[in-house]
Design an enzyme around this catalytic site. Structure first.
Site, PDB file in Angstrom:
ATOM      1  N   GLU A  85       0.865  -1.217   0.032  1.00  0.00           N
ATOM      2  CA  GLU A  85      -0.040   0.069   0.058  1.00  0.00           C
ATOM      3  C   GLU A  85       0.936   1.305   0.049  1.00  0.00           C
ATOM      4  O   GLU A  85       0.533   2.272  -0.428  1.00  0.00           O
ATOM      5  CB  GLU A  85      -0.979   0.130   1.248  1.00  0.00           C
ATOM      6  CG  GLU A  85      -0.431   0.617   2.531  1.00  0.00           C
ATOM      7  CD  GLU A  85       0.634  -0.270   3.009  1.00  0.00           C
ATOM      8  OE1 GLU A  85       1.566   0.326   3.790  1.00  0.00           O
ATOM      9  OE2 GLU A  85       0.848  -1.427   2.976  1.00  0.00           O
ATOM     10  N   ASP A  86       2.008   1.055   0.404  1.00  0.00           N
ATOM     11  CA  ASP A  86       2.861   2.226   0.629  1.00  0.00           C
ATOM     12  C   ASP A  86       3.277   2.914  -0.825  1.00  0.00           C
ATOM     13  O   ASP A  86       3.013   4.102  -1.185  1.00  0.00           O
ATOM     14  CB  ASP A  86       4.371   2.085   1.643  1.00  0.00           C
ATOM     15  CG  ASP A  86       4.735   0.656   1.213  1.00  0.00           C
ATOM     16  OD1 ASP A  86       4.494  -0.069   0.250  1.00  0.00           O
ATOM     17  OD2 ASP A  86       5.814   0.376   1.904  1.00  0.00           O
ATOM     18  N   ASN A  87       3.719   1.971  -1.460  1.00  0.00           N
ATOM     19  CA  ASN A  87       4.073   2.051  -2.790  1.00  0.00           C
ATOM     20  C   ASN A  87       3.068   2.795  -3.688  1.00  0.00           C
ATOM     21  O   ASN A  87       3.092   3.454  -4.550  1.00  0.00           O
ATOM     22  CB  ASN A  87       5.009   1.062  -3.397  1.00  0.00           C
ATOM     23  CG  ASN A  87       5.504   1.157  -4.909  1.00  0.00           C
ATOM     24  OD1 ASN A  87       4.877   1.119  -5.925  1.00  0.00           O
ATOM     25  ND2 ASN A  87       6.846   1.641  -4.957  1.00  0.00           N
TER      26      ASN A  87
END
Length: 430
Positions: A269-271
């Protein structure tokens, strides 16, 4: 059958391509090393302060917790010690019996002047447990600026202030607004651990990963962000959905899910959040002069192996072309190809080319390592680090070719199947 002239021409072309690619990789690596020197080698020792406090934009720090991560007390305490006048901390735990809670409660008691609260209970918005854990804190945050900080990371006291300075820098007429400030992971020698997997992970993060991460972000051709420490605005995240298609300002369909919960369908989710802000909003990212001090804990070689397998398989379904190219960015492969090319074109012996390359490559990696450590924290290289660095180089291709043929990963005890669009689903029987 090819005649001799055709065969000779073909070999010359292939050898030229091999040496050309070798040169490209050295240029990319050198850009990463030079950029690391400029950004990190002489980073500030004195911490930037905003005065008066009314001028400082508020920041909500979100820290997701799950159990007793290594060095948890020090990691979390570094949040309380930020030299910034206007912030709050929200600690997110899914379970009221989580082992991290006594640590958090003790810190809250020791720092009564810091606005901090514990948010217990996850919301099921997707397969990603980190997103599920953070959704309530995301909604409860008092400020638009959000700093999402993993529990296995500690940060220097001036990190938040310098990140806010980058995020709020005046927009240049020639450049897009900065919407994400992130930090390259770095493993301090004291936090590297004594297990072989920990040593290899530390050598990887402090050299190869950092070198390429800084280089890619220097070229600014696409989003390249890991989620150890990210600062962004909720008002930006609320406009994106992870499709990576430019946002239509006239599309007001309320049935479309946008914002942080919509990223629960991804494991990375961060990327994906950073990529969505880049592609959907047309905004850019930047690194600050700080690093995210990553504590790797007690990691076996098996742990390291499966961690690398997991993220290669995730990347395969997110950025296939870059993932397929990845083996050719590993020095053990492109240096071997270049040695054959140099021998064919110029008669340069392979037995001399290969060791010369790896000595030079190792020295470049040491320079990156020293830059991330900072001029005020000189590094100490021992035989364990050299062995871990060599082991990382030798393991990279076997890990890649094992990972590339699969589509399931295990994360925090659950098995997931990665889908073609980069989303994830729980595997049957998980």
């Amino acid at each position: 059958m090819l005649d001799d002239d055709t065969r000779t021409t073909m070999y010359r072309v292939l050898s030229s391509v091999g040496l050309g690619w070798y040169s490209v990789m050295w240029v990319i690596a050198s850009v990463g090393a030079i950029a690391a020197r400029r950004r990190y080698r002489y980073r500030p020792v004195e911490h930037l302060r905003f005065t008066p406090s009314s001028d400082a934009p508020g920041v909500s720090i979100l820290r997701p917790l799950k159990g007793l991560d290594p060095n948890l007390y020090t990691n979390l305490e570094s949040t309380f010690r930020q030299e910034y006048p206007n912030f709050e901390i929200l600690f997110s735990v899914a379970d009221e019996d989580d082992q991290a809670l006594p640590v958090v409660r003790e810190l809250v008691r020791l720092y009564p002047s810091v606005k901090a609260q514990i948010v217990i209970g996850a919301e099921d918005v997707g397969v990603n447990p980190k997103v599920n854990n953070l959704v309530r804190s995301y909604r409860m945050a008092a400020h638009d600026m959000l700093w999402v900080l993993d529990s296995n990371v500690f940060v220097d006291p001036g990190t938040l202030a310098r990140a806010v300075e980058v995020l709020t820098a005046p927009k240049s007429p020639k450049h897009r607004r900065i919407a994400v400030v992130h930090h390259v992971p770095f493993v301090d020698a004291s936090a590297a651990g004594s297990f072989w997997g920990s040593r290899v992970e530390a050598a990887f993060l402090n050299t190869t990963h950092a070198k390429m991460y800084v280089a890619i972000n220097s070229f600014k051709v696409d989003s390249c962000v890991v989620g150890k420490s990210n600062l962004y605005r909720r008002s930006d995240v609320d406009r994106v959905d992870g499709t990576l298609k430019p946002v239509d300002a006239l599309d007001l369909d309320p049935s479309k899910q946008r914002g942080f919960p919509s990223f629960g369908r991804f494991l990375a989710e961060d990327n994906m959040i950073a990529s969505a802000i880049w592609h959907e909003l047309g905004l850019r990212h930047d690194l600050s002069t700080d690093v995210a001090h990553n504590v790797v804990g007690s990691m076996t070689l098996g742990d390291y192996f499966w961690r690398r397998v997991r993220w290669i398989r995730v990347r395969k379904y997110m950025v296939l072309s870059a993932t397929v190219l990845e083996p050719f960015t590993e020095s053990i492969l492109f240096a071997t190809l270049a040695s054959f090319s140099a021998n064919y074109l110029f008669g340069f012996p392979e037995w001399l080319f290969i060791p010369a390359h790896f000595i030079a490559w190792f020295m470049l990696d040491l320079d990156v390592y020293a830059s991330l450590s900072g001029a005020h924290s000189p590094i100490s290289i021992d035989h364990w680090f050299v062995a871990a660095w060599l082991l990382r180089e030798l393991m990279c291709l076997p890990i890649f070719f094992f990972a590339i043929v699969g589509s399931t990963v295990v994360w925090r005890g659950r098995c997931y199947r990665i889908l073609r669009n980069g989303e994830a689903a729980l595997a049957s029987g998980s």
